[in-house]
Design a protein around this motif. Structure first.
Motif, short mmCIF file in Angstrom:
data_model
loop_
_atom_site.label_atom_id
_atom_site.label_comp_id
_atom_site.label_asym_id
_atom_site.label_seq_id
_atom_site.Cartn_x
_atom_site.Cartn_y
_atom_site.Cartn_z
N ALA A 217 0.83 -1.20 0.00
CA ALA A 217 0.00 0.00 0.00
C ALA A 217 0.86 1.25 0.00
CB ALA A 217 -0.93 -0.02 1.22
N ARG A 218 1.96 1.21 0.76
CA ARG A 218 2.87 2.35 0.81
C ARG A 218 3.49 2.58 -0.57
NH1 ARG A 218 6.45 0.61 4.65
NH2 ARG A 218 4.93 1.22 6.25
N THR A 219 3.80 1.48 -1.27
CA THR A 219 4.46 1.59 -2.58
C THR A 219 3.54 2.19 -3.64
OG1 THR A 219 5.86 -0.31 -2.08
CG2 THR A 219 5.61 0.29 -4.40
N ILE A 220 2.29 1.69 -3.71
CA ILE A 220 1.41 2.14 -4.80
C ILE A 220 0.61 3.38 -4.42
CG2 ILE A 220 1.21 -0.19 -5.73
CD1 ILE A 220 -1.52 -0.41 -4.55
N GLY A 221 0.54 3.70 -3.12
CA GLY A 221 -0.15 4.90 -2.69
C GLY A 221 -1.58 4.66 -2.28
N LEU A 222 -1.98 5.25 -1.17
CA LEU A 222 -3.33 5.15 -0.64
C LEU A 222 -4.27 6.09 -1.39
CD1 LEU A 222 -2.21 5.11 3.09
CD2 LEU A 222 -3.27 3.19 1.90
N PRO A 223 -5.57 5.80 -1.41
CA PRO A 223 -6.27 4.65 -0.84
C PRO A 223 -6.10 3.41 -1.72
CG PRO A 223 -7.84 6.05 -1.98
CD PRO A 223 -6.51 6.76 -2.05
N VAL A 224 -6.35 2.24 -1.09
CA VAL A 224 -6.18 0.98 -1.81
C VAL A 224 -7.35 0.05 -1.52
CG1 VAL A 224 -3.65 1.10 -1.78
CG2 VAL A 224 -4.87 -0.08 0.08
N ALA A 225 -7.43 -0.97 -2.36
CA ALA A 225 -8.33 -2.10 -2.11
C ALA A 225 -7.47 -3.30 -1.75
CB ALA A 225 -9.16 -2.41 -3.35
N LEU A 226 -7.98 -4.15 -0.84
CA LEU A 226 -7.24 -5.33 -0.42
C LEU A 226 -8.13 -6.55 -0.61
CD1 LEU A 226 -4.56 -6.23 0.89
CD2 LEU A 226 -5.71 -6.10 3.11
#
Length: 707
Positions: free
Chosen positions: A532-541
């Motif tokens: 998540a830190r790498t691709i940037g927030l917000p995210v889906a999991l």
């Protein structure tokens, strides 16, 4: 020979032509015991006036029904075109071997006791082996045989009355339908009737391809209980399209393949019947809902001159207000337009209609005009000449057994209506409201003329009107479908062997240039947070596993995680689920706004097909989908999207932004290409997010290739 052509040839059975126009016949099991197959065949041939040589084969008889008998096929003075095998099942394979050794053209096996039962399957395998060694076509087993009306050759297991030849051929997997068709009193002129039985050697498609090139065939009625080989069927339909042969199909029963695929949305949305119907639509074939309608559709399609030749709509003429209302309802159900009549036509009608009549479409001219033949002719002429009308349905009922003193009156009414219709350019159908009220002799007379189609029954008449308006098939398109089906072995989606999780499926999509949100695969909580830190927030999991097809139902999906703590909490919960066993975590950047669609390819139907429609968790409930046989060019996919009930959502209804339809269409088309190239049993993207910026895969699943 190309690979596709070679594959198609390998699927094709031996040429059935000798059985379609036999010049000589031998009956194995010949006898004169009333009601036996060996007796009925001789009686049928005699009643039909068959002019060729007929031999009996029976070691206990020297003659049967005045025809010479020999002990064995080997004793025939010359090979025959058709061998009718009228003996018990166990002895049949040996007779087929003997027929091949004698050089006979083909065989009809009437006996049951083969593959229709578990106990008989080894015997049917033996029959197929014998036929392959003899290199001869076989009709059956467990069928009624072949009736070639033009050749006066009713090689049929039931009694057949002498028939008048005509352009309608019938191929049926139901023997009883063939019996009923031959016994019906509808004035239909039959060319050939084939009861395929178990189709151990020759499939319905083999018979269809042979009849497509036979002289005198105008249409074929297909009564099918199984899909058969999709590549062969598409190739046979292509042969019909090349030669302008009309095809009507009644497909009964549904296979369990759709249920086997129900683990994915595709199985529930695109059952085998829908895929089969999509192939028929591509072929320009009419689809019947019941046996009587099948015969009427075939009768109408055998009259190519009865097709509309200009742009317009349907008009209905009747002397009954009730019938006109029913006709309007049925036309609406078939999507047929009943245009308003032009001012010129309305003026002409007003001049001759009684005051009780109301000018409209459908038009009830009332029974008050029954004896005014000039007025009836003018009514039909006014409507047929209307530029808004390209097709005219005349409803006319003629009771059976009329007193000769009044029969002429009914005949004069019919002739007046037809004479008026002929003064205009509208293609004409003469039909009864009830099936039994169509005059068979009149129907035969009109069929000979070729310009007017007939139909028994109002429902069938409206179906015929729709069928005659259908767009002609493109033979090249059918060749493409046949090639895709022949190069892609059909296999059922019945297990997850060879399945792909979402992460692996999206890798396949990426390799094919299909977009998905930026994502990272993780195996534990720390990896999820780092992703998540790498691709940037917000995210889906999400959990990703070949065994996990419906994440929402399993609670294996969490959206819009806005902090690393949220990601950690979600990862901990997902990894505690039973579905986490053997799964990985997929962290993806949240997508933007758009419309959720489903794109899916399956190949367990009759041909490989692409499904497009409304997607997301409500895909099955909304059931807003279209099915396209593959290959599907972007233009075809775009037309399918525009034809959805939800199409306004895609094109900017109520101020919403219009999606990039061309991008969505390219996505669907490319998905089909990918599935074919990889030989996948199933490739589903649900949902795909379509927006003005393009189309991306939010979720994906793939299964196969199997075996």
């Amino acid at each position: 020979m190309s690979a596709d052509a070679s594959d198609a040839a390998a699927r094709r059975g031996p040429d059935p032509t000798p059985l379609l126009r036999p010049r000589s016949v031998a009956v194995v099991g010949a006898n004169d015991r009333p009601g036996s197959y060996g007796d009925v065949i001789f009686r049928n041939l005699a009643a039909a006036g068959f002019e060729g040589a007929v031999w009996g084969v029976n070691p206990k008889r020297d003659e049967v029904h005045g025809r010479p008998c020999v002990p064995r096929l080997a004793d025939l003075p010359e090979p025959v075109d058709a061998v009718v095998v009228a003996i018990p099942a166990a002895a049949v394979p040996a007779v087929i071997v003997e027929a091949g050794e004698r050089g006979c053209g083909g065989a009809i096996v009437l006996a049951a006791g083969f593959g229709e039962t578990a106990a008989g399957r080894p015997l049917e395998a033996e029959l197929r082996k014998a036929a392959a060694g003899a290199a001869i076509p076989i009709c059956g087993p467990n069928g009624n045989g072949v009736v070639s009306v033009a050749a006066r050759a009713p090689l049929w297991g039931d009694s057949v009355e002498r028939l008048s030849p005509g352009p309608v051929a019938v191929i049926t997997q139901s023997g009883n339908f063939g019996v009923n068709a031959l016994g019906s009193d509808r004035g239909i002129g039959f060319h050939t009737v084939v009861s395929t039985g178990n189709s151990a050697v020759l499939s319905a498609s083999d018979w269809l391809e042979a009849l497509a090139v036979a002289d005198g065939v105008g249409s074929v009625a297909l009564m099918l209980e199984s899909d058969g080989d999709g590549a062969r069927l598409a190739a046979a339909l292509e042969s019909c399209a090349e030669r302008g042969i009309g095809v009507a199909v009644l497909k009964v029963g549904s296979s369990a393949a759709g249920a086997r695929a129900a683990g994915a949305h595709t199985g529930a949305l695109a059952g085998d019947q829908r895929v089969f119907a999509a192939l028929l639509e591509e072929a320009g074939a009419a689809q019947a809902s019941e046996p009587g309608e099948l015969l009427e559709l075939a009768r109408a399609l055998a009259q190519p001159a009865a097709r509309p030749s200009r742009q317009g709509g349907l008009a209905v003429l009747t002397c009954s207000g009730g019938d006109s209302g029913v006709a309007a309802d049925l036309a609406a159900a078939h999507g047929l337009e009943l245009p308003e009549l032009s001012p010129v036509a309305r003026e002409r009608l007003a001049a001759v209609l009684p005051s009780a009549a109301t000018v409209g479409n459908p038009l009830d001219y009332t029974s008050m005009l029954w004896d005014d033949h000039e007025a009836l002719e003018e009514v039909a002429a006014a409507v047929s000449s209307d530029p808004a009308i390209d097709q005219l349905l005349l409803l006319f009922d003629q009771p059976r057994g009329l007193d000769p003193k009044v029969a002429d009156g009914w005949e004069n009414v019919r002739r007046a209506l037809l004479a008026g219709a002929a003064k205009g350019d509208a293609a004409t159908i003469l039909a009864s409201t009830l099936p039994e009220l169509l005059d068979p002799e009149g129907a035969t007379e009109l069929a000979a003329g070729g310009r007017v189609a007939t139909a028994a029954g109002l429902g069938a008449a409206i179906a015929c009107a729709a069928a005659l308006r259908a767009e002609a098939a493109d033979p090249e398109r059918l060749r493409e479908i046949a090639a895709a089906a022949s190069t892609t072995p059909i296999s059922a989606v019945d297990s997850l062997d060879g399945g792909y999780g979402e992460a692996e499926a999206k890798q396949l999509l990426a390799e094919a240039g299909l977009a998905a949100p930026t994502g990272v695969i993780a195996v534990d909580l720390a990896g999820a947070v780092e992703g998540a830190r790498t691709i940037g927030l917000p995210v889906a999991l999400k959990l990703s596993s070949p065994a996990l097809l419906h994440k929402t139902e399993a609670g294996a999906l969490v959206l819009d995680l806005r902090t690393e703590a949220d990601v950690a909490d979600a990862a901990e919960r997902l990894l505690s689920l039973p579905e986490a066993r053997g799964a990985t975590l997929l962290v993806e950047r949240m997508a933007g706004e758009g419309v959720e669609l489903i794109f899916a390819v399956r190949r367990d139907g009759v041909v490989p097909a692409l499904l497009v429609g409304t997607g997301g968790i409500w895909a099955e409930a909304l059931d807003d989908v279209a099915v396209l046989p593959l290959p599907a060019a972007p233009e075809r996919v775009e037309r399918a999207l525009r034809g959805l009930r939800s199409a306004p959502l895609l094109t900017g209804a109520r101020g919403s932004p219009a999606i990039d339809l061309q991008a969505a269409a390219r996505f669907g088309s490319r998905l089909g290409e990918l599935a074919l190239a990889r030989g996948l049993d199933l490739l589903e993207v649900n949902p795909a997010l379509a927006s003005p910026a393009g189309c991306v895969a939010l979720d994906a699943v793939a299964i196969g290739p199997s075996g």
